[in-house]
Design a protein around this motif. Structure first.
Motif, PDB file in Angstrom:
ATOM      1  N   UNK A   1      -1.211 -12.957   5.233  1.00  0.00           N
ATOM      2  CA  UNK A   1       0.030 -12.377   5.309  1.00  0.00           C
ATOM      3  C   UNK A   1       0.471 -11.798   6.567  1.00  0.00           C
ATOM      4  N   UNK A   2       1.525 -12.206   7.050  1.00  0.00           N
ATOM      5  CA  UNK A   2       1.723 -11.890   8.687  1.00  0.00           C
ATOM      6  C   UNK A   2       2.320 -10.524   8.749  1.00  0.00           C
ATOM      7  N   UNK A   3       2.530 -10.257   9.885  1.00  0.00           N
ATOM      8  CA  UNK A   3       3.203  -8.863  10.323  1.00  0.00           C
ATOM      9  C   UNK A   3       4.548  -8.465   9.588  1.00  0.00           C
ATOM     10  N   UNK A   4       5.600  -9.510  10.043  1.00  0.00           N
ATOM     11  CA  UNK A   4       6.974  -9.531   9.418  1.00  0.00           C
ATOM     12  C   UNK A   4       6.797  -9.148   7.843  1.00  0.00           C
ATOM     13  N   UNK A   5       5.981 -10.018   7.274  1.00  0.00           N
ATOM     14  CA  UNK A   5       6.042  -9.782   5.692  1.00  0.00           C
ATOM     15  C   UNK A   5       5.551  -8.567   5.325  1.00  0.00           C
ATOM     16  N   UNK A   6       4.366  -8.134   5.946  1.00  0.00           N
ATOM     17  CA  UNK A   6       4.072  -6.723   5.741  1.00  0.00           C
ATOM     18  C   UNK A   6       5.054  -5.650   5.972  1.00  0.00           C
ATOM     19  N   UNK A   7       5.726  -5.721   7.165  1.00  0.00           N
ATOM     20  CA  UNK A   7       6.746  -4.806   7.152  1.00  0.00           C
ATOM     21  C   UNK A   7       7.937  -4.893   5.974  1.00  0.00           C
ATOM     22  N   UNK A   8       8.138  -6.414   5.452  1.00  0.00           N
ATOM     23  CA  UNK A   8       9.171  -6.255   4.648  1.00  0.00           C
ATOM     24  C   UNK A   8       8.614  -5.845   3.342  1.00  0.00           C
ATOM     25  N   UNK A   9       7.373  -5.718   3.099  1.00  0.00           N
ATOM     26  CA  UNK A   9       6.785  -5.299   1.905  1.00  0.00           C
ATOM     27  C   UNK A   9       7.059  -3.774   2.054  1.00  0.00           C
ATOM     28  N   UNK A  10       6.728  -2.986   2.980  1.00  0.00           N
ATOM     29  CA  UNK A  10       6.772  -1.903   3.513  1.00  0.00           C
ATOM     30  C   UNK A  10       8.274  -1.214   3.147  1.00  0.00           C
ATOM     31  N   UNK A  11       9.116  -1.819   3.644  1.00  0.00           N
ATOM     32  CA  UNK A  11      10.398  -1.638   3.356  1.00  0.00           C
ATOM     33  C   UNK A  11      10.980  -1.675   1.991  1.00  0.00           C
ATOM     34  N   UNK A  12      10.481  -2.560   1.178  1.00  0.00           N
ATOM     35  CA  UNK A  12      10.873  -2.867  -0.206  1.00  0.00           C
ATOM     36  C   UNK A  12       9.952  -1.735  -0.901  1.00  0.00           C
ATOM     37  N   UNK A  13       9.026  -1.419  -0.583  1.00  0.00           N
ATOM     38  CA  UNK A  13       8.221  -0.224  -1.325  1.00  0.00           C
ATOM     39  C   UNK A  13       9.055   1.092  -1.302  1.00  0.00           C
ATOM     40  N   UNK A  14       9.399   1.429   0.023  1.00  0.00           N
ATOM     41  CA  UNK A  14      10.404   2.804   0.133  1.00  0.00           C
ATOM     42  C   UNK A  14      11.738   2.728  -0.575  1.00  0.00           C
ATOM     43  N   UNK A  15      12.355   1.585  -0.498  1.00  0.00           N
ATOM     44  CA  UNK A  15      13.616   1.592  -1.157  1.00  0.00           C
ATOM     45  C   UNK A  15      13.385   1.786  -2.586  1.00  0.00           C
ATOM     46  N   UNK A  16      12.264   1.160  -3.174  1.00  0.00           N
ATOM     47  CA  UNK A  16      11.794   1.011  -4.560  1.00  0.00           C
ATOM     48  C   UNK A  16      11.614   2.529  -4.951  1.00  0.00           C
ATOM     49  N   UNK A  17      11.089   3.337  -4.245  1.00  0.00           N
ATOM     50  CA  UNK A  17      10.786   4.867  -4.362  1.00  0.00           C
ATOM     51  C   UNK A  17      12.144   5.456  -4.576  1.00  0.00           C
ATOM     52  N   UNK A  18      13.017   5.137  -3.577  1.00  0.00           N
ATOM     53  CA  UNK A  18      14.502   5.914  -3.883  1.00  0.00           C
ATOM     54  C   UNK A  18      14.980   5.547  -4.979  1.00  0.00           C
ATOM     55  N   UNK A  19      14.639   4.251  -5.397  1.00  0.00           N
ATOM     56  CA  UNK A  19      15.402   4.030  -6.848  1.00  0.00           C
ATOM     57  C   UNK A  19      14.695   4.548  -8.206  1.00  0.00           C
ATOM     58  N   UNK A  20      13.520   4.729  -7.743  1.00  0.00           N
ATOM     59  CA  UNK A  20      12.596   5.476  -8.858  1.00  0.00           C
ATOM     60  C   UNK A  20      12.958   7.024  -9.009  1.00  0.00           C
ATOM     61  N   UNK A  21      13.344   7.468  -7.704  1.00  0.00           N
ATOM     62  CA  UNK A  21      13.622   8.891  -7.788  1.00  0.00           C
ATOM     63  C   UNK A  21      14.991   9.137  -8.297  1.00  0.00           C
ATOM     64  N   UNK A  22      15.950   8.061  -8.321  1.00  0.00           N
ATOM     65  CA  UNK A  22      17.234   8.358  -8.773  1.00  0.00           C
ATOM     66  C   UNK A  22      17.188   7.965 -10.423  1.00  0.00           C
TER      67      UNK A  22
END
Length: 205
Positions: free
Chosen positions: A1-22
């Protein structure tokens, strides 16, 4: 897994957290929470990929893209009081995700031959589209429509920087990183100093 994909997954995780809090605020159950987490994290990218013809969308070619939002939903389901207490930190990561997604979304649209203007639009959709879908599904007016703390505007400027750089012959990770940083700094500054977009003349806050 390369760095761009890791960053992408990190962004996905945080956005998903905001969805969960909603989902917590709207008193949804676990199913509703997972749906909002998935939509918030992946919705913008799926719309972008469908528009540019990158099918199947990336979200459907990687197991991680599906499982990461589920993990975020589980985290919020069991520990949402603790997650809410660290919300300022979550918002910082959300701003980073916003910057990353607007920049990479625009770059991908340009790679598929879209004009700079249309690439910018898709870059913004990549960054804010999931949040719009989240709000619609949870019965809220999409927050991007009353961009009172500069969310869509930083994404627009970050995306525009990528497009302008492409027109002038500048490409590569450095441009993407610079555009993501611009959007991040603007978003964080808006939260820190209370910057807001203006309402129509005569309409009060």
């Amino acid at each position: 897994m390369d760095v761009p994909e890791l960053l992408d997954l990190a962004g996905i995780f945080v956005f998903a957290v905001s969805g969960g809090l909603t989902a917590v605020r709207q008193r949804l159950d676990m199913v509703g929470m997972v749906v909002l987490a998935e939509i918030t994290a992946l919705g913008g990218g799926i719309v972008r990929d469908l528009v540019i013809g990158a099918v199947p969308p990336t979200a459907f070619t990687s197991v991680g893209y599906v499982l990461v939002p589920v993990a975020a939903a589980v985290l919020v389901f069991f520990w949402h009081p603790q997650v809410s207490r660290i919300l300022p930190t979550v918002l910082l990561f959300d701003a980073a995700g916003l910057g990353l997604f607007c920049a990479t979304g625009t770059a991908k649209a340009l790679d598929f031959g879209l004009s700079p203007l249309h690439a910018v639009l898709l870059g913004v959709i990549t960054a804010v589209g999931g949040g719009m879908l989240r709000d619609v599904l949870s019965g809220l007016i999409p927050s991007v429509l009353y961009d009172r703390q500069l969310y869509a505007l930083p994404a627009l400027l970050g995306a525009a920087l990528v497009a302008v750089a492409d027109v002038t012959g500048w490409h590569g990770p450095g441009v993407t990183a610079g555009a993501a940083l611009l959007a991040f700094v603007l978003r964080v500054s808006a939260m820190r100093y209370g910057w807001r977009t203006p309402r129509p003349r005569g309409v009060r806050d």
